[in-house]
Design a protein around this motif. Structure first.
Motif, PDB file in Angstrom:
ATOM      1  N   THR A 137     -11.444  63.000  -5.353  1.00 16.19           N
ATOM      2  CA  THR A 137     -11.645  61.750  -6.385  1.00 16.19           C
ATOM      3  C   THR A 137     -10.433  61.835  -7.487  1.00 16.19           C
ATOM      4  N   THR A 138      -9.792  60.685  -7.453  1.00 18.77           N
ATOM      5  CA  THR A 138      -8.834  60.345  -8.334  1.00 18.77           C
ATOM      6  C   THR A 138      -9.394  59.653  -9.530  1.00 18.77           C
ATOM      7  N   ARG A 139      -8.958  60.032 -10.686  1.00 23.29           N
ATOM      8  CA  ARG A 139      -9.408  59.631 -11.895  1.00 23.29           C
ATOM      9  C   ARG A 139      -8.503  58.567 -12.760  1.00 23.29           C
ATOM     10  N   SER A 140      -7.781  58.318 -12.126  1.00 23.08           N
ATOM     11  CA  SER A 140      -6.566  57.029 -12.607  1.00 23.08           C
ATOM     12  C   SER A 140      -5.803  56.538 -11.422  1.00 23.08           C
ATOM     13  N   PRO A 141      -5.180  55.266 -12.003  1.00 18.86           N
ATOM     14  CA  PRO A 141      -4.338  54.824 -10.999  1.00 18.86           C
ATOM     15  C   PRO A 141      -3.158  55.919 -10.694  1.00 18.86           C
ATOM     16  N   ALA A 142      -2.590  56.354 -11.718  1.00 20.11           N
ATOM     17  CA  ALA A 142      -1.419  57.359 -11.700  1.00 20.11           C
ATOM     18  C   ALA A 142      -1.869  58.465 -10.780  1.00 20.11           C
ATOM     19  N   GLN A 143      -3.080  59.031 -10.871  1.00 24.40           N
ATOM     20  CA  GLN A 143      -3.408  60.134  -9.945  1.00 24.40           C
ATOM     21  C   GLN A 143      -3.517  59.833  -8.696  1.00 24.40           C
ATOM     22  N   THR A 144      -4.093  58.366  -8.194  1.00 16.89           N
ATOM     23  CA  THR A 144      -3.831  57.937  -6.777  1.00 16.89           C
ATOM     24  C   THR A 144      -2.486  57.676  -6.383  1.00 16.89           C
ATOM     25  N   SER A 145      -1.636  57.468  -7.302  1.00 16.41           N
ATOM     26  CA  SER A 145      -0.177  57.405  -7.034  1.00 16.41           C
ATOM     27  C   SER A 145       0.326  58.889  -6.741  1.00 16.41           C
ATOM     28  N   GLY A 172     -11.018  50.091   2.736  1.00 14.39           N
ATOM     29  CA  GLY A 172     -11.783  50.124   1.566  1.00 14.39           C
ATOM     30  C   GLY A 172     -11.711  48.915   0.758  1.00 14.39           C
ATOM     31  N   PRO A 173     -12.652  48.409  -0.016  1.00  8.82           N
ATOM     32  CA  PRO A 173     -12.686  47.043  -0.492  1.00  8.82           C
ATOM     33  C   PRO A 173     -11.700  46.506  -1.477  1.00  8.82           C
ATOM     34  N   LEU A 174     -11.709  45.393  -1.803  1.00  8.77           N
ATOM     35  CA  LEU A 174     -10.692  44.709  -2.883  1.00  8.77           C
ATOM     36  C   LEU A 174     -10.627  45.738  -3.890  1.00  8.77           C
ATOM     37  N   GLY A 175      -9.449  46.200  -4.529  1.00 12.17           N
ATOM     38  CA  GLY A 175      -9.338  46.993  -5.664  1.00 12.17           C
ATOM     39  C   GLY A 175      -9.582  48.212  -5.375  1.00 12.17           C
ATOM     40  N   ALA A 176      -9.609  48.598  -4.254  1.00 15.88           N
ATOM     41  CA  ALA A 176     -10.107  50.112  -4.018  1.00 15.88           C
ATOM     42  C   ALA A 176      -9.066  50.986  -4.314  1.00 15.88           C
ATOM     43  N   GLY A 177      -7.706  50.455  -4.344  1.00 15.20           N
ATOM     44  CA  GLY A 177      -6.256  51.211  -4.643  1.00 15.20           C
ATOM     45  C   GLY A 177      -5.639  51.432  -3.236  1.00 15.20           C
ATOM     46  N   LYS A 178      -5.830  50.688  -2.156  1.00 16.83           N
ATOM     47  CA  LYS A 178      -4.761  51.108  -1.081  1.00 16.83           C
ATOM     48  C   LYS A 178      -3.446  50.892  -1.605  1.00 16.83           C
ATOM     49  N   THR A 179      -3.083  49.732  -2.323  1.00 11.99           N
ATOM     50  CA  THR A 179      -1.729  49.330  -2.619  1.00 11.99           C
ATOM     51  C   THR A 179      -1.288  50.308  -3.573  1.00 11.99           C
ATOM     52  N   ASN A 205       4.482  46.077  -3.069  1.00 12.74           N
ATOM     53  CA  ASN A 205       3.346  45.444  -3.218  1.00 12.74           C
ATOM     54  C   ASN A 205       2.928  44.918  -1.971  1.00 12.74           C
ATOM     55  N   SER A 206       1.429  44.480  -2.057  1.00 10.94           N
ATOM     56  CA  SER A 206       1.072  43.889  -0.573  1.00 10.94           C
ATOM     57  C   SER A 206       1.921  42.697  -0.168  1.00 10.94           C
ATOM     58  N   PRO A 207       2.319  42.772   1.113  1.00 10.75           N
ATOM     59  CA  PRO A 207       2.954  41.799   1.832  1.00 10.75           C
ATOM     60  C   PRO A 207       2.246  40.442   1.508  1.00 10.75           C
ATOM     61  N   ILE A 241      -0.873  50.599   6.674  1.00 14.00           N
ATOM     62  CA  ILE A 241      -1.625  49.319   7.124  1.00 14.00           C
ATOM     63  C   ILE A 241      -2.766  49.307   6.306  1.00 14.00           C
ATOM     64  N   GLU A 242      -2.857  48.298   5.348  1.00 15.25           N
ATOM     65  CA  GLU A 242      -4.365  47.923   4.444  1.00 15.25           C
ATOM     66  C   GLU A 242      -5.000  47.274   5.314  1.00 15.25           C
ATOM     67  N   TRP A 243      -6.366  47.248   5.149  1.00 12.90           N
ATOM     68  CA  TRP A 243      -7.328  46.766   5.960  1.00 12.90           C
ATOM     69  C   TRP A 243      -7.142  46.960   7.434  1.00 12.90           C
ATOM     70  N   ALA A 244      -7.051  48.359   7.886  1.00 11.73           N
ATOM     71  CA  ALA A 244      -6.620  48.840   9.100  1.00 11.73           C
ATOM     72  C   ALA A 244      -7.839  48.579  10.072  1.00 11.73           C
ATOM     73  N   SER A 296     -16.192  54.420 -10.118  1.00  8.43           N
ATOM     74  CA  SER A 296     -16.052  53.805 -11.586  1.00  8.43           C
ATOM     75  C   SER A 296     -14.983  52.943 -11.619  1.00  8.43           C
ATOM     76  N   GLU A 297     -14.872  52.571 -12.800  1.00 11.31           N
ATOM     77  CA  GLU A 297     -13.723  51.513 -13.176  1.00 11.31           C
ATOM     78  C   GLU A 297     -12.515  52.201 -12.963  1.00 11.31           C
ATOM     79  N   THR A 298     -12.589  53.534 -13.078  1.00 11.36           N
ATOM     80  CA  THR A 298     -11.073  54.270 -13.387  1.00 11.36           C
ATOM     81  C   THR A 298     -11.218  55.431 -12.195  1.00 11.36           C
ATOM     82  N   GLU A 299     -12.234  55.526 -11.518  1.00 13.87           N
ATOM     83  CA  GLU A 299     -12.299  56.672 -10.528  1.00 13.87           C
ATOM     84  C   GLU A 299     -12.510  56.166  -8.979  1.00 13.87           C
ATOM     85  N   ARG A 300     -11.709  56.857  -8.065  1.00 17.77           N
ATOM     86  CA  ARG A 300     -11.788  56.218  -6.525  1.00 17.77           C
ATOM     87  C   ARG A 300     -12.035  57.525  -5.889  1.00 17.77           C
ATOM     88  N   GLU A 301     -12.816  57.629  -4.696  1.00 10.79           N
ATOM     89  CA  GLU A 301     -13.095  58.715  -3.813  1.00 10.79           C
ATOM     90  C   GLU A 301     -12.226  58.334  -2.657  1.00 10.79           C
TER      91      GLU A 301
END
Ligand SMILES: Nc1ncnc2c1ncn2[C@@H]1O[C@H](COP(=O)(O)OP(=O)(O)OP(=O)(O)O)[C@@H](O)[C@H]1O
Ligand SMILES: [Mg+2]
Length: 163
Positions: free
Chosen positions: A7-15, A35-42, A61-63, A107-110, A130-135
């Motif tokens: 589980t990441t707790r910020s965009p920076a942690q996902t990065s 993962g859905p829109l805004g899940a953090g793939k990009t 960025n997404s092509p 590949i996003e939406w693989a 949550s708003e700032t957490e992603r699994e």
């Protein structure tokens, strides 16, 4: 180890997670992001670019206007957004085999083009907690990524990021 959930707790942690993955990818690696829109793939792809030493001034960025973005780094990164593709035949026509012969494919939406992807790939599934957490679940059915996956969690807090 072939499966790991973090589980990441910020965009920076996902990065930061992406950067660790990026340090270990090699020519021929296919990373399938779902993962859905805004899940953090990009966001994860931005980190992978950092981890492969793509220069910080290169926009990740997404092509949009083109179907494949290419970034120069320690390896060439090909970034595809399958959301905009009609399906598997299109990815074959795009030359995914040639891309994998010369670089790493992200590949996003693989799932939309799963038939055309190699079985030996790293599947990354992302979900909102949550708003700032992603699994983030990493799963590799064939290749054993034990060496770097084992200390992924420990390293996550200490990894420098630019994005
Ligand atoms: N822990 C987190 N990890 C990643 N992104 C997060 C996190 N928390 C909040 N965010 C925000 O979620 C958004 C993720 O956007 P991103 O473009 O990476 O999603 P995506 O999965 O690529 O979506 P799309 O399907 O539209 O391409 C960003 O606005 C980011 O700031
Ligand atoms: Mg995206």
């Amino acid at each position: 180890m072939n499966r790991l959930t973090i589980t990441t707790r910020s965009p920076a942690q996902t990065s930061a997670l992406g950067a660790i993955i990026g340090r270990h990818v090699q020519t021929g690696t296919c990373i399938a992001l779902d993962g859905p829109l805004g899940a953090g793939k990009t966001q994860l792809v931005k980190g992978i670019a950092i981890g492969t030493n793509v220069p910080p001034d290169v926009m990740v960025n997404s092509p949009t206007f083109v179907i494949v973005n290419e970034y120069p780094g320690r390896v060439r990164l090909f970034h595809i957004d399958a959301y905009r593709l009609s399906g598997s035949p299109e990815i074959v026509d795009l030359g995914i085999d040639e891309m994998l012969a010369t670089g790493v494919v992200l590949i996003e939406w693989a799932q939309r083009v799963a038939d055309a992807l190699p079985d030996d790939r790293l599947n990354v599934s992302m979900a909102h907690v949550s708003e700032t957490e992603r699994e983030v679940t990493l799963q590799s059915p064939i290749h054993d990524h034990a060496q770097w996956m084992a200390n992924l969690t420990e390293n996550l807090d200490n990894t420098p990021t630019h994005n």
